[in-house]
Design a protein around this motif. Structure first.
Motif, PDB file in Angstrom:
ATOM      1  N   ALA A  70     -12.520  44.928 -46.559  1.00  0.00           N
ATOM      2  CA  ALA A  70     -12.671  43.813 -47.492  1.00  0.00           C
ATOM      3  C   ALA A  70     -14.127  43.776 -47.952  1.00  0.00           C
ATOM      4  O   ALA A  70     -15.041  44.012 -47.162  1.00  0.00           O
ATOM      5  CB  ALA A  70     -12.289  42.500 -46.824  1.00  0.00           C
ATOM      6  N   LEU A  87      -9.830  45.963 -50.369  1.00  0.00           N
ATOM      7  CA  LEU A  87      -9.677  44.592 -50.841  1.00  0.00           C
ATOM      8  C   LEU A  87     -10.993  44.117 -51.440  1.00  0.00           C
ATOM      9  O   LEU A  87     -12.069  44.417 -50.917  1.00  0.00           O
ATOM     10  CB  LEU A  87      -9.266  43.682 -49.675  1.00  0.00           C
ATOM     11  CG  LEU A  87      -7.977  44.105 -48.951  1.00  0.00           C
ATOM     12  CD1 LEU A  87      -7.842  43.353 -47.628  1.00  0.00           C
ATOM     13  CD2 LEU A  87      -6.765  43.879 -49.825  1.00  0.00           C
ATOM     14  N   ALA A 106      -8.113  37.954 -47.736  1.00  0.00           N
ATOM     15  CA  ALA A 106      -8.293  38.734 -48.959  1.00  0.00           C
ATOM     16  C   ALA A 106      -6.978  39.336 -49.418  1.00  0.00           C
ATOM     17  O   ALA A 106      -6.664  39.356 -50.618  1.00  0.00           O
ATOM     18  CB  ALA A 106      -9.325  39.837 -48.724  1.00  0.00           C
ATOM     19  N   ALA A 107      -6.178  39.809 -48.469  1.00  0.00           N
ATOM     20  CA  ALA A 107      -4.875  40.379 -48.815  1.00  0.00           C
ATOM     21  C   ALA A 107      -3.950  39.307 -49.384  1.00  0.00           C
ATOM     22  O   ALA A 107      -3.218  39.545 -50.363  1.00  0.00           O
ATOM     23  CB  ALA A 107      -4.246  41.026 -47.584  1.00  0.00           C
ATOM     24  N   GLU A 145      -4.693  38.665 -52.937  1.00  0.00           N
ATOM     25  CA  GLU A 145      -4.249  39.746 -53.818  1.00  0.00           C
ATOM     26  C   GLU A 145      -2.740  39.974 -53.741  1.00  0.00           C
ATOM     27  O   GLU A 145      -2.217  40.933 -54.301  1.00  0.00           O
ATOM     28  CB  GLU A 145      -4.991  41.035 -53.461  1.00  0.00           C
ATOM     29  CG  GLU A 145      -6.489  40.956 -53.702  1.00  0.00           C
ATOM     30  CD  GLU A 145      -7.208  42.273 -53.452  1.00  0.00           C
ATOM     31  OE1 GLU A 145      -6.530  43.340 -53.490  1.00  0.00           O
ATOM     32  OE2 GLU A 145      -8.432  42.254 -53.226  1.00  0.00           O
ATOM     33  N   ARG A 174      -0.928  40.927 -51.228  1.00  0.00           N
ATOM     34  CA  ARG A 174      -0.630  42.163 -50.524  1.00  0.00           C
ATOM     35  C   ARG A 174      -0.310  41.828 -49.076  1.00  0.00           C
ATOM     36  O   ARG A 174      -0.750  40.797 -48.535  1.00  0.00           O
ATOM     37  CB  ARG A 174      -1.802  43.143 -50.591  1.00  0.00           C
ATOM     38  CG  ARG A 174      -2.185  43.494 -52.019  1.00  0.00           C
ATOM     39  CD  ARG A 174      -3.393  44.400 -52.082  1.00  0.00           C
ATOM     40  NE  ARG A 174      -3.098  45.740 -51.604  1.00  0.00           N
ATOM     41  CZ  ARG A 174      -3.983  46.734 -51.631  1.00  0.00           C
ATOM     42  NH1 ARG A 174      -5.203  46.533 -52.111  1.00  0.00           N
ATOM     43  NH2 ARG A 174      -3.655  47.928 -51.186  1.00  0.00           N
TER      44      ARG A 174
END
Length: 231
Positions: free
Chosen positions: A43, A78, A87-88, A91, A93
């Motif tokens: 990240a 990321l 962070a995922a 996004e 994810r």
């Protein structure tokens, strides 16, 4: 000499995992070993013409001898410099230990000495059920611990050692990284760690104003690589 792979973790974020990993790679190369490194999730990546790129992964790529593509080194990049699972989420994810371990397996076995670098500390979450420690557990590889030597570092180190051992993994060695330039009773702190961590100290890295992997490599004890390969 059999090929060896290690998972490198730290007592916290910003304790110098990548710099220590890069130094170990340089030391191994200087001893005639082929080297590779993976950072399965990162990240804090910058947009480039080639895609998202992470400074830590790029540093590892710059010192390894096996020419892996960036996407093999850092398959999950990321953008936000925050906890990987958050962070995922931003996004949209999904991170899973099994998928990350699968990415790693696809690139292992190409070098004499391979390092898999985690993100942050040992219990960094991937999703509501898993942490990065689960990747190391799935791969069943020994662990190298980077200890950030600063106030509170002894507690962080001993708790991390306890967690690694409770997870059933071998702690192959640890590195004392002196990240506080004005750390009081530095020697006493390192000695306290050495008497309590049941694994060899691979080296004590002094505080370096402009740390480079080559300078770090020079600080490892001569027996560090042989200790790792005998683990």
């Amino acid at each position: 000499m059999a090929k060896k792979t290690f998972f490198i973790t730290g007592t916290d974020t910003n304790v110098g995992k990548t710099l220590i990993a890069a130094g170990l790679l340089v030391a191994a190369k200087n001893n005639g070993l082929s080297t590779a490194a993976l950072k399965p999730v990162a990240a804090g990546c910058e947009k480039t013409d080639a895609g998202l790129r992470n400074d830590d992964a790029l540093l590892l790529q710059s010192v390894m001898t096996v020419p892996l593509a960036y996407e093999q080194i850092n398959p999950i990049a990321l953008q936000a410099a925050i906890a990987p699972h958050i962070a995922a989420q931003q996004e949209k994810r999904i991170l899973s230990a099994d998928r990350l371990a699968g990415f790693c397996r696809g690139s292992l076995g190409q070098a004499d000495f391979t390092l898999i670098e985690g993100a942050g500390g040992w219990r960094v979450p991937l999703n509501p059920q898993e942490t990065l420690a689960d990747v190391a557990k799935l791969l069943r590889v020994p662990v190298i611990l980077v200890v950030g030597v600063r106030l509170g570092g002894i507690n962080h180190a001993l708790l991390t050692v306890e967690a690694i051992r409770n997870d059933g993994l071998l702690l192959a060695g640890w590195v004392a990284n002196c990240i506080d330039a004005d750390m009081p009773v530095l020697h006493e702190n390192i000695q306290s760690l050495a008497t309590r961590i049941p694994a060899p100290c691979l080296g004590v890295i002094p505080w370096l104003a402009d740390a480079k992997p080559e300078a770090v490599a020079a600080e490892f004890i001569p027996e560090s690589l042989s200790q790792l390969f005998s683990s």
